[in-house]
Design a protein around this motif. Structure first.
Motif, mmCIF file in Angstrom:
data_model
loop_
_atom_site.group_PDB
_atom_site.id
_atom_site.type_symbol
_atom_site.label_atom_id
_atom_site.label_comp_id
_atom_site.label_asym_id
_atom_site.label_seq_id
_atom_site.Cartn_x
_atom_site.Cartn_y
_atom_site.Cartn_z
ATOM 1 N N SER A 163 -3.521 -40.853 14.861
ATOM 2 C CA SER A 163 -4.941 -40.476 14.790
ATOM 3 C C SER A 163 -5.648 -40.786 16.097
ATOM 4 C CB SER A 163 -5.640 -41.207 13.633
ATOM 5 O OG SER A 163 -5.536 -42.612 13.788
ATOM 6 N N ASP A 164 -6.603 -39.940 16.457
ATOM 7 C CA ASP A 164 -7.452 -40.204 17.614
ATOM 8 C C ASP A 164 -8.440 -41.312 17.286
ATOM 9 O OD1 ASP A 164 -6.275 -38.196 19.143
ATOM 10 O OD2 ASP A 164 -7.639 -36.664 18.380
ATOM 11 N N VAL A 165 -9.000 -41.914 18.317
ATOM 12 C CA VAL A 165 -9.970 -42.998 18.143
ATOM 13 C C VAL A 165 -11.381 -42.448 18.301
ATOM 14 C CG1 VAL A 165 -10.800 -45.208 19.032
ATOM 15 C CG2 VAL A 165 -8.348 -44.733 18.959
ATOM 16 N N LEU A 166 -12.230 -42.795 17.338
ATOM 17 C CA LEU A 166 -13.648 -42.472 17.397
ATOM 18 C C LEU A 166 -14.443 -43.772 17.409
ATOM 19 C CD1 LEU A 166 -13.885 -39.712 14.606
ATOM 20 C CD2 LEU A 166 -13.240 -39.423 17.005
ATOM 21 N N LEU A 167 -15.666 -43.698 17.923
ATOM 22 C CA LEU A 167 -16.575 -44.836 17.841
ATOM 23 C C LEU A 167 -17.552 -44.571 16.705
ATOM 24 C CD1 LEU A 167 -17.273 -47.556 19.246
ATOM 25 C CD2 LEU A 167 -19.127 -46.323 20.394
ATOM 26 N N MET A 168 -17.587 -45.479 15.753
ATOM 27 C CA MET A 168 -18.510 -45.366 14.622
ATOM 28 C C MET A 168 -19.794 -46.123 14.961
ATOM 29 S SD MET A 168 -17.777 -46.192 10.586
ATOM 30 C CE MET A 168 -17.591 -47.970 10.797
ATOM 31 N N VAL A 169 -20.924 -45.415 14.925
ATOM 32 C CA VAL A 169 -22.220 -46.002 15.270
ATOM 33 C C VAL A 169 -23.245 -45.565 14.234
ATOM 34 C CG1 VAL A 169 -21.668 -45.939 17.742
ATOM 35 C CG2 VAL A 169 -22.950 -44.052 16.717
ATOM 36 N N SER A 170 -24.406 -46.200 14.265
ATOM 37 C CA SER A 170 -25.500 -45.742 13.408
ATOM 38 C C SER A 170 -26.106 -44.480 14.010
ATOM 39 C CB SER A 170 -26.576 -46.820 13.297
ATOM 40 O OG SER A 170 -27.268 -46.960 14.538
ATOM 41 N N THR A 171 -26.760 -43.674 13.188
ATOM 42 C CA THR A 171 -27.364 -42.435 13.682
ATOM 43 C C THR A 171 -28.523 -42.711 14.639
ATOM 44 O OG1 THR A 171 -28.674 -42.378 11.626
ATOM 45 C CG2 THR A 171 -26.682 -41.018 11.719
ATOM 46 N N GLY A 172 -29.005 -43.948 14.663
ATOM 47 C CA GLY A 172 -30.055 -44.306 15.605
ATOM 48 C C GLY A 172 -29.523 -44.862 16.918
ATOM 49 N N PRO A 174 -27.869 -45.001 20.680
ATOM 50 C CA PRO A 174 -27.990 -44.097 21.837
ATOM 51 C C PRO A 174 -26.812 -43.139 22.003
ATOM 52 C CG PRO A 174 -28.589 -46.342 22.456
ATOM 53 C CD PRO A 174 -28.053 -46.413 21.064
ATOM 54 N N TYR A 175 -25.629 -43.493 21.492
ATOM 55 C CA TYR A 175 -24.468 -42.617 21.646
ATOM 56 C C TYR A 175 -24.350 -41.581 20.537
ATOM 57 C CZ TYR A 175 -22.649 -45.979 25.100
ATOM 58 O OH TYR A 175 -22.478 -46.789 26.203
ATOM 59 N N ALA A 176 -25.196 -41.686 19.518
ATOM 60 C CA ALA A 176 -25.009 -40.861 18.322
ATOM 61 C C ALA A 176 -25.054 -39.367 18.619
ATOM 62 C CB ALA A 176 -26.048 -41.223 17.265
ATOM 63 N N GLY A 177 -25.808 -38.958 19.616
ATOM 64 C CA GLY A 177 -25.944 -37.533 19.899
ATOM 65 C C GLY A 177 -24.945 -37.004 20.914
ATOM 66 N N ARG A 178 -24.064 -37.843 21.434
ATOM 67 C CA ARG A 178 -23.126 -37.401 22.463
ATOM 68 C C ARG A 178 -21.938 -36.649 21.861
ATOM 69 N NH1 ARG A 178 -22.130 -41.876 27.185
ATOM 70 N NH2 ARG A 178 -24.276 -42.523 27.552
ATOM 71 N N VAL A 233 -22.586 -51.463 10.536
ATOM 72 C CA VAL A 233 -22.760 -50.402 11.526
ATOM 73 C C VAL A 233 -23.950 -49.522 11.164
ATOM 74 C CG1 VAL A 233 -21.718 -48.341 12.535
ATOM 75 C CG2 VAL A 233 -20.343 -50.398 12.196
ATOM 76 N N THR A 234 -24.074 -49.162 9.899
ATOM 77 C CA THR A 234 -25.202 -48.333 9.465
ATOM 78 C C THR A 234 -26.530 -49.013 9.789
ATOM 79 O OG1 THR A 234 -23.864 -47.424 7.666
ATOM 80 C CG2 THR A 234 -26.249 -47.169 7.485
ATOM 81 N N ALA A 235 -26.571 -50.344 9.649
ATOM 82 C CA ALA A 235 -27.803 -51.096 9.927
ATOM 83 C C ALA A 235 -28.036 -51.300 11.414
ATOM 84 C CB ALA A 235 -27.756 -52.442 9.216
ATOM 85 N N GLY A 236 -27.113 -50.864 12.261
ATOM 86 C CA GLY A 236 -27.304 -50.970 13.703
ATOM 87 C C GLY A 236 -26.957 -52.305 14.302
ATOM 88 N N HIS A 237 -26.126 -53.108 13.618
ATOM 89 C CA HIS A 237 -25.786 -54.443 14.120
ATOM 90 C C HIS A 237 -24.600 -54.454 15.077
ATOM 91 C CE1 HIS A 237 -28.763 -56.285 11.599
ATOM 92 N NE2 HIS A 237 -28.186 -55.863 10.478
ATOM 93 N N GLY A 238 -23.987 -53.309 15.286
ATOM 94 C CA GLY A 238 -22.836 -53.236 16.185
ATOM 95 C C GLY A 238 -22.137 -51.903 16.045
ATOM 96 N N VAL A 239 -21.074 -51.711 16.795
ATOM 97 C CA VAL A 239 -20.298 -50.474 16.738
ATOM 98 C C VAL A 239 -18.856 -50.835 16.383
ATOM 99 C CG1 VAL A 239 -21.790 -49.373 18.437
ATOM 100 C CG2 VAL A 239 -19.708 -50.535 19.213
ATOM 101 N N LEU A 240 -18.073 -49.836 16.034
ATOM 102 C CA LEU A 240 -16.704 -50.114 15.616
ATOM 103 C C LEU A 240 -15.807 -48.927 15.957
ATOM 104 C CD1 LEU A 240 -14.999 -52.271 14.082
ATOM 105 C CD2 LEU A 240 -15.394 -50.928 12.002
ATOM 106 N N GLY A 241 -14.694 -49.204 16.632
ATOM 107 C CA GLY A 241 -13.694 -48.177 16.873
ATOM 108 C C GLY A 241 -12.918 -47.911 15.595
ATOM 109 N N VAL A 242 -12.745 -46.641 15.244
ATOM 110 C CA VAL A 242 -12.075 -46.285 13.995
ATOM 111 C C VAL A 242 -11.151 -45.096 14.224
ATOM 112 C CG1 VAL A 242 -13.970 -47.131 12.548
ATOM 113 C CG2 VAL A 242 -13.946 -44.738 13.285
ATOM 114 N N ALA A 256 -22.599 -42.077 12.459
ATOM 115 C CA ALA A 256 -22.159 -41.011 13.361
ATOM 116 C C ALA A 256 -20.819 -41.424 13.966
ATOM 117 C CB ALA A 256 -23.194 -40.773 14.460
ATOM 118 N N PHE A 257 -19.985 -40.440 14.277
ATOM 119 C CA PHE A 257 -18.649 -40.692 14.818
ATOM 120 C C PHE A 257 -18.488 -39.909 16.117
ATOM 121 C CE2 PHE A 257 -18.468 -41.316 10.283
ATOM 122 C CZ PHE A 257 -17.686 -42.453 10.119
ATOM 123 N N ILE A 258 -18.194 -40.622 17.217
ATOM 124 C CA ILE A 258 -18.118 -39.994 18.535
ATOM 125 C C ILE A 258 -16.715 -40.201 19.098
ATOM 126 C CG2 ILE A 258 -19.114 -39.914 20.851
ATOM 127 C CD1 ILE A 258 -21.002 -41.751 18.181
#
Length: 297
Positions: A163-172, A174-178, A233-242, A256-258
């Motif tokens: 599987s490829d690696v994505l960064l899981m972040v909250s929709t708020g 800064p990376y969510a729209g990339r 992550v949803t609450a914006g306390h950090g990010v996680l590679g998944v 959001a998943f980038i």
């Protein structure tokens, strides 16, 4: 050399410790020493250098290890197949997987269950922050986990998923729209520190440094379960590679998943306790290998 003596030699070549080898094979330490002395007499040279502090392979021992390893695996697989044909493979096998990840190996499960209808295949959930716990506690016989796993008491079987690696972040975030990010971008944000996880496994999704050498910080909170990680992550306390699979299985509102475009794909393999390897486990591993080979043709 008899098959049991080959098994003892290969186990000692891996453990490099007479006591641990004896425990792994459920035999007396004296039996290990006796077997190695017999093997050394047969080949006409020392296979191990040993003193009160350590044990290591000699050049001759390393050559023999390489020559015997592949042949021993073929013999063990042949015996497992023969026992299966004779109806010896039966009982209950407990498989640990992370949430719905079992769906990624459905062809393996289908082949195993059709080949060994007398086996009861049970499922247990593996928590990503502590992916090896169920194996170590004995609550799972074999587990599907991401690699690398380089633990002396565990055997890594066939790779069955990538599987490829994505960064899981909250929709708020800064990376969510990339459309994608690179590993260097991770140096600007905190990743969650898993609970009980070898460093090599942690780095598969959460590198410790960016390519330029900047440390990638860890968030102060440690999720103990997958759903705790999702909430944090949803609450914006950090990010996680998944794994990319998470974006498919967990399309939560607020997440959001980038794609991380320069992270290598993560391999997923079957892992089990070396000391408890059984015909059931070998049969499951063989089914996984056969299914994976069929899918590649």
């Amino acid at each position: 050399m008899e098959l049991r003596d080959i098994e003892i030699f290969l186990a000692l070549a891996k453990e490099l410790h007479f006591g641990r080898t004896a425990e792994r094979l459920h035999i007396a330490t004296a039996r290990v020493s006796q077997s190695i002395r017999k093997a050394e007499r047969r080949v006409g040279g020392r296979l191990f250098e040993r003193n009160s502090r350590n044990v290591r392979l000699t050049v001759l021992g390393e050559q023999l290890r390489q020559d015997l390893s592949a042949g021993y695996r073929q013999i063990a697989e042949g015996i497992a197949k023969a026992r299966a044909a004779a109806g010896a493979v039966s009982g209950t096998l407990t498989l640990g997987t992370m949430g719905p990840m079992a769906r990624t190996i459905k062809p393996v499960l289908d082949l195993f269950e059709s080949t060994y209808p007398d086996v009861n295949l049970r499922h247990r959930e593996v928590q990503p922050p502590a992916p090896l716990d169920l194996l170590r506690s004995g609550d799972a016989d074999v587990a599907l986990v991401y690699l690398p796993v380089d633990e002396p008491d565990l055997t890594v079987g066939p790779v069955v998923h990538v599987s490829d690696v994505l960064l899981m972040v909250s929709t708020g975030h800064p990376y969510a729209g990339r459309e994608s990010i690179c590993v260097e971008d991770l140096g600007d944000h905190c990743a969650f520190l898993p609970g009980r996880l070898p460093a090599s496994m942690e780095a598969a999704f959460q590198p410790f440094h960016t390519p330029s050498g900047r440390p990638i910080a860890r968030a102060p909170r440690r999720p103990s379960t997958w759903h705790e990680a999702l909430d944090l992550v949803t609450a914006g306390h950090g990010v996680l590679g998944v794994a990319r699979d998470a974006a498919h299985f967990y399309p939560w509102p607020g997440l959001a998943f980038i794609p991380v475009r320069d992270m290598p794909p993560v391999r997923w393999g079957l892992v089990w306790r070396t000391a408890d390897e059984s015909p059931l486990i070998r049969a499951f591993s063989h089914a996984a290998t056969k299914s994976h080979q069929s899918a590649g043709t």
